[in-house]
Design a protein around this motif. Structure first.
Motif, PDB file in Angstrom:
ATOM      1  N   UNK A 452       0.819  -1.209   0.000  1.00 35.52           N
ATOM      2  CA  UNK A 452       0.000   0.000   0.000  1.00 35.52           C
ATOM      3  C   UNK A 452       0.858   1.266   0.000  1.00 35.52           C
ATOM      4  N   UNK A 453       0.166   2.375  -0.155  1.00 40.07           N
ATOM      5  CA  UNK A 453       0.844   3.641  -0.385  1.00 40.07           C
ATOM      6  C   UNK A 453       1.627   4.120   0.834  1.00 40.07           C
ATOM      7  N   UNK A 454       1.131   3.835   2.041  1.00 40.30           N
ATOM      8  CA  UNK A 454       1.747   4.445   3.225  1.00 40.30           C
ATOM      9  C   UNK A 454       3.020   3.732   3.641  1.00 40.30           C
ATOM     10  N   UNK A 455       3.352   2.636   2.961  1.00 39.34           N
ATOM     11  CA  UNK A 455       4.539   1.871   3.365  1.00 39.34           C
ATOM     12  C   UNK A 455       5.744   2.374   2.573  1.00 39.34           C
ATOM     13  N   UNK A 456       6.818   2.696   3.277  1.00 39.94           N
ATOM     14  CA  UNK A 456       8.046   3.071   2.569  1.00 39.94           C
ATOM     15  C   UNK A 456       8.917   1.833   2.387  1.00 39.94           C
ATOM     16  N   UNK A 457       9.720   1.885   1.345  1.00 36.74           N
ATOM     17  CA  UNK A 457      10.437   0.678   0.932  1.00 36.74           C
ATOM     18  C   UNK A 457      11.931   0.901   1.099  1.00 36.74           C
ATOM     19  N   UNK A 458      12.613  -0.078   1.666  1.00 37.03           N
ATOM     20  CA  UNK A 458      14.077  -0.020   1.739  1.00 37.03           C
ATOM     21  C   UNK A 458      14.599  -1.256   1.022  1.00 37.03           C
ATOM     22  N   UNK A 459      15.409  -1.038   0.003  1.00 42.27           N
ATOM     23  CA  UNK A 459      15.938  -2.180  -0.758  1.00 42.27           C
ATOM     24  C   UNK A 459      17.443  -2.249  -0.524  1.00 42.27           C
ATOM     25  N   UNK A 460      17.906  -3.398  -0.078  1.00 45.92           N
ATOM     26  CA  UNK A 460      19.347  -3.578   0.126  1.00 45.92           C
ATOM     27  C   UNK A 460      19.818  -4.610  -0.872  1.00 45.92           C
ATOM     28  N   UNK A 461      20.907  -4.308  -1.585  1.00 46.84           N
ATOM     29  CA  UNK A 461      21.297  -5.233  -2.642  1.00 46.84           C
ATOM     30  C   UNK A 461      22.802  -5.207  -2.799  1.00 46.84           C
ATOM     31  N   UNK A 462      23.351  -6.269  -3.397  1.00 43.47           N
ATOM     32  CA  UNK A 462      24.748  -6.222  -3.790  1.00 43.47           C
ATOM     33  C   UNK A 462      24.858  -5.202  -4.920  1.00 43.47           C
ATOM     34  N   UNK A 463      26.083  -4.846  -5.302  1.00 46.91           N
ATOM     35  CA  UNK A 463      26.194  -3.842  -6.359  1.00 46.91           C
ATOM     36  C   UNK A 463      25.602  -4.393  -7.646  1.00 46.91           C
ATOM     37  N   UNK A 464      24.714  -3.641  -8.256  1.00 50.91           N
ATOM     38  CA  UNK A 464      24.122  -4.050  -9.538  1.00 50.91           C
ATOM     39  C   UNK A 464      24.265  -2.886 -10.500  1.00 50.91           C
ATOM     40  N   UNK A 465      24.471  -3.182 -11.799  1.00 51.93           N
ATOM     41  CA  UNK A 465      24.679  -2.097 -12.760  1.00 51.93           C
ATOM     42  C   UNK A 465      23.437  -1.250 -12.982  1.00 51.93           C
ATOM     43  N   UNK A 466      22.250  -1.856 -12.887  1.00 52.89           N
ATOM     44  CA  UNK A 466      21.059  -1.073 -13.261  1.00 52.89           C
ATOM     45  C   UNK A 466      20.201  -0.710 -12.061  1.00 52.89           C
TER      46      UNK A 466
END
Length: 1247
Positions: A452-466
């Motif tokens: 839903x709209x009120x949720x903020x997203x945190x994405x943790x990832x290895x290094x990716x080119x795109x």
């Protein structure tokens, strides 16, 4: 004296009672005794009182034993029968069937307080809005919460909450009538017979006058205005002021308009004004970028000024990228953090959890792997305390503010409208690069789309080119900015070596290949080759043959490992992780190091006590498993093995010992690098080739970096060491270069349609599967915003174009345009086929006369002088005749878009003196190859022409060769003025493909057809034709864009229709797309939903005992091939045959509906290798004996049984929906039978 029985003192005998005072939570103790026979109820000064604290035991017992037929005893039938009669012989009360749930309260009380003192002055009644909303009919967050039992996981009859970025209808859209509501004619064309009935109503009543369509209540009332004064003037004025509109209510044609205008209270109208004012500022950047890269090169100086009291403090100074991320989190923005493994991404997650605890909201942390979830649970539990864990088989304190779970569970919570989502502030996705996983990647996309709209997203990832492109996609579907923070800096730089040693003499042969600053050293590479060569040549001299095979024997391996590990332990380079890409290789390598001992006696004691303590939870027999004994011996010497075949509890022991630095050498497979944050001093690659399920291939740069990144512990090692073993020979330099310095894998969409997803979205009318497909990362290339902007422009252009004149002679202008367009397309396709064919290119040799048509020339003859050798953009240099003065290519000839050569075959003959030009022609400029060739001297012609292009030779007469060629071409043109004979692609060039043959026939038909049009003879033809062309080209572009924006252009749309067809023919959904009972059951099941649902509805599990059904269902979770034939009971064998026949049926149905998977492939997914193992386990056989029954490793068996338990849970839920209580209790028994001993030992991390 006889004994009297005094009843024991109960709570009723105490003269105490509680009285609650108001809402503030104050209590008073009342000590006067209660009248007898009244329960001790909490009393309150509030109107409703508190809810009863506990249910009375009597009713509980009655409910369980008397009203539930399953509990009535089988043996003592008489007593049971009497009880039964008591229950059955009761008064019939029909009206009890008619009771309906009370409607929700439509108002509530609100307190009026004194603004200065805060004193209670009064209560006012406030009308509630949206009281009818519930989880069964609304996506809104305003709906009432469901029952507490469903608050965590939700229920599969709930609607999900509205996903962010999916637009709710605005008032204006509701006011506008949809296409279906446009102008219904209430007089003509009325439907007479309702569906399902034989006869209907005859509306043709001649006498009665039909009412006009626009008569409605208001217009009727307005005729009575003079009779009844509906609204006194004063009242009207007041109302006008209140509604913030015109002082007097304007008369409208319908009640709805009035209603809507009234319902808009004044504050919102002023807000709307504000919005409108702020809009133009955004307008210039219509296609604004959603992903915002954050600059992390400049230090973040004012960090502590901007966040004076942070929600969480670390004992160390943060890096710049971490500070930037924290600043973004404080602003409640979504972030994408791409950094190497040990760079400290966890800081971002920790800050988010701390923030949500400060804000009293919740955070969900999802990880791709269960083991990783368990580890994070332990880490966060130690840091924050208030942390819960939800995985398939474990549920620990689900009411916590931070929940750790696997992505699949979050997906089902979102689909099932779990109440947790209401309080959710952050969702943290760890290891996002897992979205590339072919099997499970789709789950990440579904979750991202459904949040839903009120949720903020945190994405943790290895290094990716795109990272930017990926964040742009998320930002666009969520309509919010995503801040991209990526850092390639490693806190501990890596050095990569090649190792060629294989004996004590050569154990120091380690060559630096890539230094800490990232330079590739070829010197080291050649040194390694020399060292290897020296030995192989000696070896070859003594044996005569050269051992070139890639595979090495176990003894050679052992020699390499012994010399390497001796060398590393001398240099204090332990702990070492050795990545080996096969489980058997791992085990062999560890076993071969029998002579090696890497631990001191103190460490041995510590290892021993930790090992014993950890395994104390196992039953005696389980402690003596061969794998455990073997591992104990290895561990004492500081060696361990970690792969999916190891028992989970052992894996955890090994991880914990490794992180304490007690395991010196760990032989692991790739899964160890996937997320387990366990850095080492050194990483060794046993080989750089791995088997990926289809064949052997080199490691991808992304995989290599992920594993190599385990080297180097922050704060302990200055650099990390990565060693690549060269066992058979040195690897190819190109391969090494790509692997060490190549780009990591790009994030790619693995989105695919699953039946569960389709059914889950179909049961909610407001969500469409096409919306989901349109928002998937695979459709990211669709830039709908810019398309729609362009569509608006084009529509305006179309409306502003001058009208067409299609009267009289010009009446067939538009059909003429279409014919010419088709002719042009056909001719171009033919021309391309001809000129790209071998024979066509042969014909286009030097000296061939061709027909040239482009912006400058119309049906001019030319002769080819040179052909370029570039096969992609082939050009032809040709001499072409033209008018005097039209030698330069300025394109001022005929209108290039009118294609007059298509209907005008007359050759170009200059009116004045004939001139010539030498030009490079593209394939599309040559419209035909004639049958004629000329003798020419190309070099002379070109040189002479080029010379005369220079200013000082401009007036020279053309050379002999040019004049001859020009005269010849002119003579040819004058000889065949109407049409020149050309090579026919089919007859002359021998092109026999269907396209060419059909094309050339169609071309003739079209060319002949053109003569019959009248419009060519009109005097204004060319002007009008240009108009038609302009209008049509705009219209074509518009149509193309409208198609691109529509659902029809979705790449997965055909597959969606095929899958819907499958679901309809299996009756999961009906013709209108409404989900039926079977579909509801399939929603409960996460994998292989069709097969399992079919088995349930065919009662395939009914004849089986609980342990047999568990064994049969193991085929859904087991994925390996086994060599051992299982011995099983006959009923089980019948069950297996039945499963296979159902699978075959579904597979064939899918094929018939057009899905690209063969029936064999579909049936082949189900492997029955573990049926015997599970059967024996469910019947209570100890684990040690089970392991003997199969060649599958212990860890794999345990994992399969754990996943089987989840399947049994799902089947139990499904049975509940169908109403099959027998099957439900059978699944419960099966579940209890397999939940025991070592398979379900709780994780060490969660204790």
């Amino acid at each position: 004296m006889e004994r009297t029985d005094v009843p024991s003192v109960g709570p009723l005998d105490l003269p105490l009672s509680l009285l609650e005072m108001g809402c503030s939570g104050r209590f008073e103790l009342i000590t006067h005794p209660l009248p007898h026979g009244q329960p001790l109820a909490p009393q309150s000064t509030l109107p409703h009182g508190l809810p009863p604290t506990s249910v009375s035991l009597e009713t509980e017992v009655e409910k369980q034993f008397l009203r539930d037929p399953a509990w009535l005893p089988i043996h003592d039938t008489d007593a049971a029968f009497h009880k039964f009669l008591k229950v059955t012989q009761r008064d019939v009360r029909v009206d009890s069937l008619l009771s309906c749930t009370p409607s929700p309260l439509h108002s509530s009380l609100s307190v009026v307080r004194d603004p200065t003192t805060g004193m209670l002055l009064d209560f006012t009644e406030v009308l509630l809005e949206d009281t009818g909303l519930s989880a069964k009919n609304s996506l809104s967050l305003q709906r009432q919460p469901g029952p507490p039992s469903e608050s965590l996981r939700g229920s599969n009859t709930n609607y999900p909450f509205l996903p962010g970025g999916m637009e709710e209808l605005t008032l204006d859209q509701i006011k506008k009538k949809s296409e279906l509501e446009e102008d219904i004619d209430f007089e003509n064309g009325l439907l007479r017979v309702p569906p399902g009935l034989k006869t209907g109503i005859d509306f043709s009543d001649k006498d009665a006058k039909t009412a006009k369509a626009d008569v409605n209540l208001m217009s009727l009332l307005s005729t009575f205005d003079d009779i009844i004064d509906l609204q006194p003037e004063a009242e009207e004025k007041e109302k006008g002021r209140g509604s913030g509109e015109a002082p007097k209510l304007a008369r409208t044609n319908s009640l709805e308009d009035l209603g809507i205008k009234d319902a808009v209270p004044s504050p919102s109208t002023s807000e709307k004004g504000k919005e409108v004012k702020s809009k133009p500022a955004e307008d210039p950047e219509e296609n604004k970028k959603w992903a915002i890269p954050v600059n992390i090169t400049s230090p973040c100086a004012d960090f502590y000024k901007r966040i004076p009291n942070p929600a969480f403090k670390w004992p160390f100074e943060l890096d710049v990228f971490q500070k930037q991320a924290v600043l973004r989190l404080e602003a409640h923005d979504s972030v994408f953090v791409a950094a190497h493994t040990s760079a400290g991404k966890t800081v971002v997650a920790e800050y988010a959890i701390a923030l949500s605890q400060k804000h009293m909201t919740r955070t969900i942390y999802t990880s791709p792997i269960k083991a990783l979830s368990n580890q994070k649970f332990r880490d966060f539990k130690n840091t924050f305390g208030d942390v819960g864990l939800l995985t398939g088989d474990v549920q620990i304190s689900p009411e916590s503010s931070c929940l750790i779970m696997t992505t699949e569970i979050l997906r089902s919570m979102l689909y099932n409208g779990s109440e947790v989502i209401r309080d959710l502030e952050w969702v943290i996705f760890d290891e996002v690069h897992y979205i590339n996983d072919a099997e499970r990647g789709v789950v990440w996309e579904e979750v991202l789309i459904m949040l839903p709209e009120h949720v903020s997203i945190i994405l943790l990832s290895a290094t990716v080119p795109n990272a930017l492109e990926f964040s742009e996609w998320i930002g666009r579907i969520k309509k919010r900015h995503i801040y991209v923070i990526s850092t390639v800096k490693r806190p501990v730089p890596l050095e990569h070596y090649l190792y060629t040693g294989n004996s004590t003499k050569t154990q120091k042969e380690m060559f630096l290949l890539l230094d800490a600053t990232g330079n590739f050293l070829t010197k080291g590479y050649y040194a390694a080759i020399d060292a290897k060569k020296e030995r192989t040549s000696k070896h070859a001299q003594s044996f005569g043959t050269k051992n070139t095979s890639q595979n090495t024997s176990a003894n050679q391996d052992r020699a390499v490992w012994l010399s390497l590990l001796h060398y590393l332990s001398q240099r204090q380079q332990t702990p070492v992780v050795a990545f080996t890409f096969s489980r058997t290789r791992c085990d062999e390598n560890a076993r071969s190091l029998t002579s090696m001992d890497l631990t001191t006696s103190v460490e041995k004691a510590e290892i021993h006590s930790f090992f014993q303590k950890s395994l104390s939870r196992l039953r005696g027999g389980d402690r003596q498993l061969p794998q455990i004994l073997l591992m104990r011996d290895l561990l004492k010497r500081g060696i361990a093995v970690h792969h999916s075949g190891i028992l989970p509890i052992l894996k955890e022991v090994i991880e914990m010992l490794f992180s304490r630095g007690l395991v010196k050498v760990l032989f692991a497979t790739e899964t160890f690098a996937m997320g387990v944050n366990m850095p080492a001093r050194t990483v060794v690659f046993d080989s750089i080739r791995k088997h990926d399920g289809t064949g052997f291939r080199n490691l991808l740069p992304g995989e290599y970096i992920q594993m190599a990144g385990r080297a180097g512990r922050r704060g302990l090692d200055p650099t990390g060491t990565v060693i690549i073993l060269c066992k058979a020979g040195v690897h190819d330099m190109g391969d090494l270069h790509v692997m060490l310095l190549g780009k990591p894998t790009v994030l790619q969409s693995q989105f695919r349609l699953t039946y569960t997803m389709i059914l889950n979205l179909l049961r909610v009318e407001a969500l469409r599967v096409t919306d989901m497909m349109r928002r998937s990362f695979s459709e990211n290339h669709r830039d709908t915003q810019t398309h729609e902007k362009r569509i608006r422009q084009l529509k305006q252009t179309v409306s502003s174009l001058p009208p067409l004149d299609t009267e009289g002679q010009l009446s067939d202008l538009v059909p003429y345009y279409h014919t010419v367009t088709e002719l042009r397309i056909t001719a171009e396709a033919l021309q391309r086929a001809t000129l790209e064919s071998v024979n066509g290119l042969k014909a286009l040799s030097v000296g061939r006369v061709v027909l040239v048509n482009n912006k400058q020339h119309l049906n001019a003859l030319g002769v080819i002088l040179q052909v370029s050798s570039d096969s992609v953009n082939r050009t032809f240099t040709a001499l072409i005749i033209c008018e005097k003065g039209n030698e330069e290519a300025e394109g001022n000839g005929p209108n290039a878009n009118a294609f007059p050569h298509l209907y005008n075959t007359a050759l170009f003959i200059p009116e004045g003196p004939c001139s010539h030009t030498v030009q490079k022609l593209k394939l599309q400029d040559i419209s035909a190859i004639t049958v004629k060739t000329l003798k020419v001297i190309p070099d002379r012609i070109i040189d002479n022409y080029n010379k005369r292009q220079q200013p000082r030779f401009r007036l020279d007469p053309p050379g002999q060769a040019i004049s001859t060629a020009t005269q010849e071409l002119l003579r040819l043109a004058e000889a065949n003025p109407g049409r020149i004979a050309t090579l026919d692609p089919v007859n002359d060039l021998q092109l026999k493909s269907v396209d060419v043959v059909e094309g050339s026939m169609r071309l003739r038909v079209l060319q002949d057809g053109l003569k019959d049009f009248n419009c060519i003879h009109s005097p204004t033809f060319s002007e009008q034709y240009a108009r038609v062309q302009e209008r049509m080209s705009v219209q074509e572009e518009l149509d193309k864009l409208l198609f691109l924006v529509s659902d029809q252009s979705l790449s997965l749309l055909p597959e969606y229709h095929q899958r819907i067809k499958v679901l309809q023919s299996l009756q999961y959904v009906d013709g209108g797309g409404a989900v039926q009972l079977k579909g509801r059951v399939a929603c409960q099941i996460s994998s292989h939903e069709l097969l399992l649902t079919e088995l349930l509805f065919e009662n395939a599990l009914s004849p089986l005992a609980p342990e047999e059904s568990a064994a049969l269902l193991s085929c859904l979770v087991f994925q390996q091939n086994t060599q051992v034939e299982p011995h099983i009971t006959n009923t089980l064998q019948e069950g297996i045959d039945r499963v296979l026949s159902v699978a075959q049926r579904i597979g064939e149905l899918q094929r018939d509906c057009g899905i690209a998977q063969t029936a064999e492939d579909f049936v082949g997914q189900f492997k029955f290798g573990l049926t015997e193992v599970v059967y024996c386990w469910a019947r209570g056989m100890p684990f040690a004996e089970i392991a003997q029954l199969t060649d599958v490793q212990e860890g794999t068996v345990v994992r399969c049984i754990q996943r089987l338990d989840e399947v049994l849970k799902e089947v139990r839920q499904a049975a509940r929906i169908i109403g099959d209580s027998v099957l439900g209790s059978k699944m419960e028994k099966a579940s209890l039978a397999i939940r025991r001993d070592i398979v379900f030992t709780a994780s060490l991390y969660t204790h």
